[in-house]
Structure formats: C-alpha cells, structure tokens
Design a protein around this motif. Structure first.
Motif, short mmCIF file in Angstrom:
data_model
loop_
_atom_site.label_atom_id
_atom_site.label_comp_id
_atom_site.label_asym_id
_atom_site.label_seq_id
_atom_site.Cartn_x
_atom_site.Cartn_y
_atom_site.Cartn_z
N LEU A 26 0.83 -1.20 0.00
CA LEU A 26 0.00 0.00 0.00
C LEU A 26 0.87 1.25 0.00
N VAL A 27 1.92 1.25 0.80
CA VAL A 27 2.82 2.41 0.82
C VAL A 27 3.47 2.59 -0.54
N ARG A 28 3.89 1.50 -1.16
CA ARG A 28 4.51 1.60 -2.49
C ARG A 28 3.50 2.10 -3.52
N ALA A 29 2.25 1.66 -3.39
CA ALA A 29 1.22 2.15 -4.30
C ALA A 29 1.05 3.66 -4.14
N TYR A 30 1.09 4.13 -2.92
CA TYR A 30 0.96 5.56 -2.64
C TYR A 30 2.16 6.33 -3.19
N LEU A 31 3.35 5.82 -2.91
CA LEU A 31 4.56 6.51 -3.38
C LEU A 31 4.68 6.49 -4.90
N GLY A 32 4.14 5.44 -5.51
CA GLY A 32 4.25 5.31 -6.96
C GLY A 32 3.21 6.08 -7.74
N SER A 33 2.30 6.73 -7.04
CA SER A 33 1.25 7.48 -7.72
C SER A 33 1.42 8.98 -7.46
N PRO A 34 1.88 9.74 -8.43
CA PRO A 34 2.00 11.19 -8.23
C PRO A 34 0.68 11.84 -7.84
N THR A 35 -0.42 11.30 -8.35
CA THR A 35 -1.73 11.88 -8.04
C THR A 35 -2.06 11.73 -6.56
N LEU A 36 -1.85 10.53 -6.02
CA LEU A 36 -2.17 10.31 -4.61
C LEU A 36 -1.25 11.14 -3.72
N GLY A 37 0.02 11.15 -4.04
CA GLY A 37 0.96 11.92 -3.23
C GLY A 37 0.65 13.40 -3.21
N ALA A 38 0.07 13.90 -4.30
CA ALA A 38 -0.19 15.33 -4.40
C ALA A 38 -1.47 15.76 -3.70
N ASP B 285 -6.18 -6.66 -7.14
CA ASP B 285 -5.12 -7.66 -7.00
C ASP B 285 -4.10 -7.11 -6.02
N PRO B 286 -3.90 -7.75 -4.86
CA PRO B 286 -2.98 -7.20 -3.86
C PRO B 286 -1.52 -7.24 -4.30
N GLY B 287 -1.23 -7.99 -5.35
CA GLY B 287 0.14 -8.05 -5.85
C GLY B 287 0.45 -6.98 -6.88
N ASP B 288 -0.49 -6.09 -7.13
CA ASP B 288 -0.32 -5.07 -8.17
C ASP B 288 -0.46 -3.68 -7.54
N PRO B 289 0.66 -3.07 -7.09
CA PRO B 289 0.58 -1.74 -6.47
C PRO B 289 -0.03 -0.68 -7.39
N VAL B 290 0.20 -0.81 -8.69
CA VAL B 290 -0.38 0.16 -9.63
C VAL B 290 -1.90 0.07 -9.60
N ALA B 291 -2.43 -1.15 -9.57
CA ALA B 291 -3.88 -1.33 -9.52
C ALA B 291 -4.45 -0.81 -8.21
N ILE B 292 -3.72 -1.02 -7.11
CA ILE B 292 -4.18 -0.50 -5.82
C ILE B 292 -4.28 1.01 -5.87
N GLY B 293 -3.21 1.65 -6.38
CA GLY B 293 -3.21 3.11 -6.48
C GLY B 293 -4.31 3.62 -7.39
N ALA B 294 -4.54 2.92 -8.52
CA ALA B 294 -5.58 3.36 -9.45
C ALA B 294 -6.97 3.26 -8.84
N ALA B 295 -7.21 2.19 -8.07
CA ALA B 295 -8.52 2.03 -7.45
C ALA B 295 -8.78 3.12 -6.42
N ILE B 296 -7.76 3.47 -5.64
CA ILE B 296 -7.92 4.55 -4.66
C ILE B 296 -8.17 5.87 -5.37
N THR B 297 -7.37 6.13 -6.40
CA THR B 297 -7.52 7.38 -7.16
C THR B 297 -8.91 7.48 -7.77
N GLY B 298 -9.42 6.35 -8.27
CA GLY B 298 -10.73 6.36 -8.90
C GLY B 298 -11.82 6.81 -7.94
N LEU B 299 -11.76 6.35 -6.70
CA LEU B 299 -12.77 6.76 -5.72
C LEU B 299 -12.58 8.21 -5.29
N LEU B 300 -11.32 8.64 -5.15
CA LEU B 300 -11.07 10.02 -4.74
C LEU B 300 -11.45 11.01 -5.83
N ASP B 301 -11.26 10.64 -7.09
CA ASP B 301 -11.52 11.56 -8.20
C ASP B 301 -13.01 11.65 -8.57
#
Length: 681
Positions: free
Chosen positions: A253-265, A374-390
């Motif tokens: 989850l932390v890596r998903a957050y760090l890997g997403s410029p949108t979430l970090g911003a 998929d818990p093994g896909d940090p990009v997918a985790i970040g995208a799902a969070i971003t989708g709800l926030l956006d």
C-alpha cells in the motif's frame, strides 16, 4: 442453553480490548466478543462463557490474571491458569496445550452440568477442548478464523516446521468437529476443502456482524494522534488498519501511494499497524514489517502517518475522520479470511478498496461499497484509490451503499444462525419406515421468492411423513445459508453442485459426502482434460469458487452450451453441458446430474424412482423433472422450461415458488384434502 466459547491466544477482555497490543490480539477477539454478546441476549440462552488463558503481565493489563470476569447478566470471561503465568504468543502455546486441556476439563467438571455446546476458535482451542468434549459428550463447533494452508501458499519455498505443525492441527480440528462455522465462501469452498478431507457437509457459512467500536463521539482523539505527523492534515485520508505481518501486505500500500504522483499530491496515508514502542514485545516478523514501513514513509515526509499506539476509541474515530475528509479505507492483504475492518469502515460511511483474495469479495458483493483489487499489483491498488477520490459521485454512492446495506452483517442474525446449527447437533436423524414417496426440490426460485409460501412450506415440512431433499446448483454451505435466510426447513439430504455431490447424514446426523455416488460419477470423467479443452475453446469460466470436482462452471446461453458440448464431443471427452438462467453453463461429469443423484438417494432408502416427486424452475432442473417420477414446474418457471409438455407426470402450477411446490404436492395426492384446500386458498 449454556454456550462455551474457547480461545486461548491474545489479550481477551471486556470492555476495552487493546487491539494490536500483541500480534495475536486482532479481529478474532472482536468476532468472539460480538458473537457471545449477541448470544447472551437470546431468551433461550442461560449463560455464555468465554474461556481463555490467564497470564500475569502488568504491561498488558491486570484483567488477564482474573479467574472470573463478569461481562453482563449472562456473559462472563473465565480464565484457565497453568504453572506458566507468562503471556505466550500463539506459536509458543503448543507446550502449554496439555496443561490447558487438563485445566479446561477440570473447569467443565466443576460446573453444575456440562454446557450444551463448545465453540472453539482456532485449532489450538479445538485441541484443548477435545478431551472434555469426549468425556462429557459435548458437541464441538470449530471456527478457524485464519487457516495456515493459505499462509503456506504465501511462503517462498517449503513452509517452516511450525506452520506445517499448525496445518496438521487444523486438519485434525476440521476432521473431528461436529460443525465448522466460517465467514466467507472462500473459506468454506476453497480453504477448508483444501485440507483434503470431507468436511463440506459439516461446514456452515455465517456472515459475522459489525463490531461495535463506536467510542466517544467526534474525532478529536484521532486528530490529536494523526495530524501532528502530517503537513496538510485536511487532505483526503487513505486509511489502513491491520496487524504488521507480511500477509497484510501494508508495504504494498505504501509503495502504491509513493508510486502514484496523483495520490501523493492530494491525499495523506495513515496506517494503524498494531502497537509498538516501550513495553510492547514484537516478533522478528512484526519488527521487520514496521521497519520497512518506517523506511518507506521517509520518502514522503509530512504525508504518511504511522502512529506507534492507538486505543480502541481511536479506531472508531479514525474511520469517522477518514470519512469526513473524503478518504478511502484500504485492505491490501495478500489474503483476508473475511475482513471485519471493511464492515467497520462501511459503518462510518467510508468507501473501501480491498484485496480480491478471500472474504472481501463476499462483503463488497453485498455492500457494493468499493473496489476489489489484485494485492500483488501496487499500480492497480493506487488506481482504485484514485478512482474513488476523483469521482465524488462514485465515492458518495459507495459510502451510502455501505451504510444502507450493512444490516446484512448483524451479530443477532449470526446468533440466530448459530443457534440453528447448535440445535441440529442434538437433533436425532429422522427416519422414514418404508416411505411411499419423496420430495426433491430446487431451492432458488423454487422454494424461495415468496415469504408466505416459504412459511407454508416450512409448516408442511414439520409434519411430513416422507423424505424431503434439496437439489441445487449451489454448494452445501451456500445452500444452507439460503435455506436459513428464508427460514426453510433443513432437508434429510443435500444434492448440490447440480447433482455432482450427494450428502447423506451419518449416525450422528452430520452430513457426509456419499462416496459410493462419487465413485459412480467419477467413471469416464477426466476433469483436467475437459478443463483444458474448455480453455482451448475460449469458454468463459465463472469465478474459481464456482468450480467443483465433478462440475466446471462457465458463462453463456443455450447456444454457447451447445457449442461447448460439440467441442467436447469432437475431442472425445465425455461430459454434460447444462445451460440455465440464460447465462450459466455447467459442465458435468457424464454420469452426474440432479436426476442421477435423486435416483441414487431413492435406491438407498428402497424407493422406486417413479415414486419421486421433484420440483424446479430452471434449465438445470430438466433432467430431474423428466427422470420418470412426478415433476412439478412452479408457476414462475423460466422460459427455458416452456418446451416441457404438461401431463400426468409433469404438473405446471399456477402458484409461484414454494406455494407452487405445495400446489403440486396436493395435485400428486401427497397433501390431504384439507391441506390442499388451504394451499389453494
């Protein structure tokens, strides 16, 4: 009824559990306390005892040394004391099991009368209660909570010896338990059955309730804990609450957050990962997870909060704070047996992103309050969070759906289901001397669909003089769940998975798979070859949980079923393709089916198949409706049954659902004139 729950790991107390204070003080304690409190409210329950282990450790709280801790009018905690008074982690309890078993047996012997049922939580508790249960003839219900077989699948290489021993202990617990209660379909149909023993007939899926951790109103305490670590605390808050162990996958989850410029911003990340710091003992695993999280958090100063400690009041406030800030709750576990935190988030109106592996699929399928990933896909985790926030519309819809539908997860409902399961353990096996007929009925759409009809059917079943069995496409644990939801009677046998599994009662009434029928339908069935052929043919498969030993589940209509049947024929593979509901296809072993299973059951009780009365409403009922007995097609049947011609052996009823079944029984002469008139009315 006197109920005894047993759980020896973790810090179990009331009312204020310090969740996360040890590695073993987690969700199972919330489960036990919620279940026991609901049971203690029931009028037929005289007392509920929660039995745990006593230990002396002032840093963990004085309560844990108390032999008896009242928790309500009919609820108390009892603690077993042995010569070892230290707190012991789950892995260190093995050496104490003999002494704890002796202490438990002595506890039961000292009671005015033995309890009516023992409910063991985790395999170590199941082992501890075994001697007393056998000596005093007390049925044992087992809830595993978290099974080692899945932890082993997450291990690289050969699992450690301790995990292998745990799996062996779990296998024994499953094998000898009178009933097994789990929370999710994944537990019931994949994990439990993964132990290679026939336990499906004793497994019940009962959804737990929402843990009542409301705490003081407001969010002041949560703000005081979380906000000092954040440079802009009012931003949307991504929240995770879990023990700091590898399988919870918090680093992803932390890596998903760090890997997403949108979430970090635009969002902050807050993780409540147990308790740590002075006076808190950590295992090498939890210390390693915390160190990794702290190292990753240094890459985003002022945007990630990892509080060292939090009390139970903080947890409830943290959910509310995240919801007020328009955030998202995330459970990224590699595998989650159920996911009580997802219910707590829903209660606070907080949308969720959760692992697709395990129980969260059941929860989100009911609540519709978030996204599976998929818990093994940090990009997918970040995208799902971003989708709800956006998407604020999607965020509000998920928040409202979670709160509106949360009533499906209620401890009082759980207690009602558990009471039925407990009662069945003492109910004698029903016998019918030389039965003149039997009723075999589908469940969904046939017995269900009308509350009035279901009630009338239940009343008829209570006084019936013939065997009643169900024949369904569901597995047995799901069939039981539907019957209970509609307050329909338990049958004398279960035909499940579209007639590929037949479950019969043993001498104690426990449902066991009929091995004679299993051997018969195994002939000419090459599951691996059929599965490979379907894959090559481009068949769209249903979810893994729908796939069974003698049944492969696909998606498609009748024309797709015909295509797949032709493909299998061309490959020389024996199988049946059964379409139903216009969208489902079941590929069955060639000798299996609802009709075949009914004939096998009838033969076992000495009944001619022509004396069988069957009822159904869809395409997967055709083979039993036309097997040569009397078929009842209920009034709400799907169009896929329109080609069946009514006649002396095939009755079409005007009444729908269970009322139609009763109308058919009246027409077949199996309900007397007075009862028939009442059905018609």
């Amino acid at each position: 009824m006197h109920i005894v729950h047993v759980a020896v790991g973790g810090c179990l107390t009331l009312p204020n559990v310090r969740y996360g204070i040890t590695d073993d003080t987690g969700g199972h304690i919330a489960y036990i306390l919620g279940a026991a409190a609901a049971q203690a409210r029931r009028p037929e329950v005289s007392r509920v005892d929660i039995v745990t282990r006593a230990f002396d450790d002032p840093t963990l709280g004085a309560d844990h040394a108390r032999a008896v801790q009242p928790a309500g009018d009919r609820l108390r905690i009892l603690r077993l004391r042995t010569s070892n008074g230290a707190y012991l982690a789950k892995e260190a309890l093995a050496a104490e099991r003999p002494a704890l078993s002796d202490a438990f047996t002595a506890l039961i012997a000292g009671m005015p009368r033995p309890p009516d049922v023992i409910h063991a939580h985790f395999a170590d508790a199941a082992a501890i209660v075994r001697a007393a249960a056998a000596h005093f003839d007390i049925p044992v219900v087992y809830t595993p909570h978290s099974l080692g077989i899945d932890k082993a699948s997450c291990s690289a290489g050969r699992p450690p010896a301790a995990l292998i021993r745990r799996i062996a202990l779990e296998r024994t617990a499953l094998r000898v338990a009178d009933a097994v209660i789990v929370s999710s379909r994944d537990e019931a149909e994949r994990q439990v059955e993964g132990y290679g023993i026939d336990v499906a007939g004793r497994t019940h899926r009962v959804a737990p309730g929402v843990t009542r951790r409301d705490g003081p109103p407001g969010t002041a305490q949560a703000r005081a804990l979380i906000d000092p670590a954040l440079s802009d605390p009012e931003r949307p808050m991504i929240l995770a609450i879990a023990r700091p162990v590898r399988k919870k996958n918090l680093a992803a989850l932390v890596r998903a957050y760090l890997g997403s410029p949108t979430l970090g911003a635009r969002a902050n990340l807050v993780i409540l990962a147990g308790q740590r710091g002075a006076g808190i003992a950590q295992t090498p695993e939890t210390a390693g997870v915390i160190a990794e999280l702290e190292e990753l958090a240094q890459q985003a100063p002022g945007r990630i909060a990892l509080p060292e400690r939090h009390g139970p009041d903080i947890v409830a406030q943290a959910y509310r704070l995240a919801a007020r800030r328009g955030g998202v709750f995330v459970n990224p576990a590699l595998h989650e047996p159920f996911g009580l935190t997802l219910l707590e988030a829903a209660k606070a109106g907080l949308p969720v992103v959760a692992t697709r592996n395990g129980g969260p699929g059941d929860i989100l399928g009911t609540l519709r309050n978030g996204t599976l990933v998929d818990p093994g896909d940090p990009v997918a985790i970040g995208a799902a969070i971003t989708g709800l926030l956006d998407d604020r519309y999607a965020w509000r819809a998920a928040a409202e759906a979670g709160q509106t539908r949360l009533r499906a997860f209620d401890w009082d409902v759980w207690a009602d289901r558990a009471a039925r399961i407990y009662a069945d353990l003492r109910r004698p096996v029903r016998s019918f001397a030389a039965p003149h007929a039997l009723l075999a009925s589908d469940i969904d759409g046939t017995l269900t669909g009308c509350r009035t009809g279901a009630t009338a059917f239940r009343d008829w079943a209570a006084t019936r003089d013939l065997p009643f069995i169900v024949a369904t496409g569901r597995c047995i644990s799901e069939a039981r769940a539907v019957l209970a939801r509609w307050d329909l009677p338990a049958p004398d046998a279960f035909i499940t998975a579209v007639g590929t599994e037949l479950h019969l009662p043993d001498r104690r009434g426990r449902m066991e798979r009929c091995e004679r029928y299993a051997a018969a339908i195994s002939e000419d069935w090459d599951r691996a070859a059929v599965l490979a052929c379907l894959a090559e043919a481009g068949a769209r498969m249903q979810a893994p949980v729908e796939q069974r030993r003698w049944k492969l589940a696909c998606l498609g209509d009748a024309s797709e079923a015909a295509r797949l049947r032709a493909v299998l024929d061309c490959a020389g593979l024996a199988a049946r393709a059964v379409p139903s509901h216009g969208r489902l296809i079941d590929i069955l072993a060639p000798r299996a089916g609802k009709g075949a299973a009914i004939r096998a059951y009838a033969a076992g009780i000495g009944l001619d198949a022509r004396r069988c009365v069957v009822a159904g409403d869809s395409g997967n009922d055709i083979d039993m409706l036309t097997m040569g007995g009397t078929g009842i097609v209920v009034g709400n049947a799907l169009p896929e049954l329109d080609h069946l011609t009514p006649g002396p052996d095939l009755l079409r009823t005007r009444a729908h659902h269970a009322g139609g079944v009763l109308e058919g029984l009246a027409a077949a002469g199996l309900i007397g004139p007075r009862a028939a008139a009442e059905v018609a009315a």
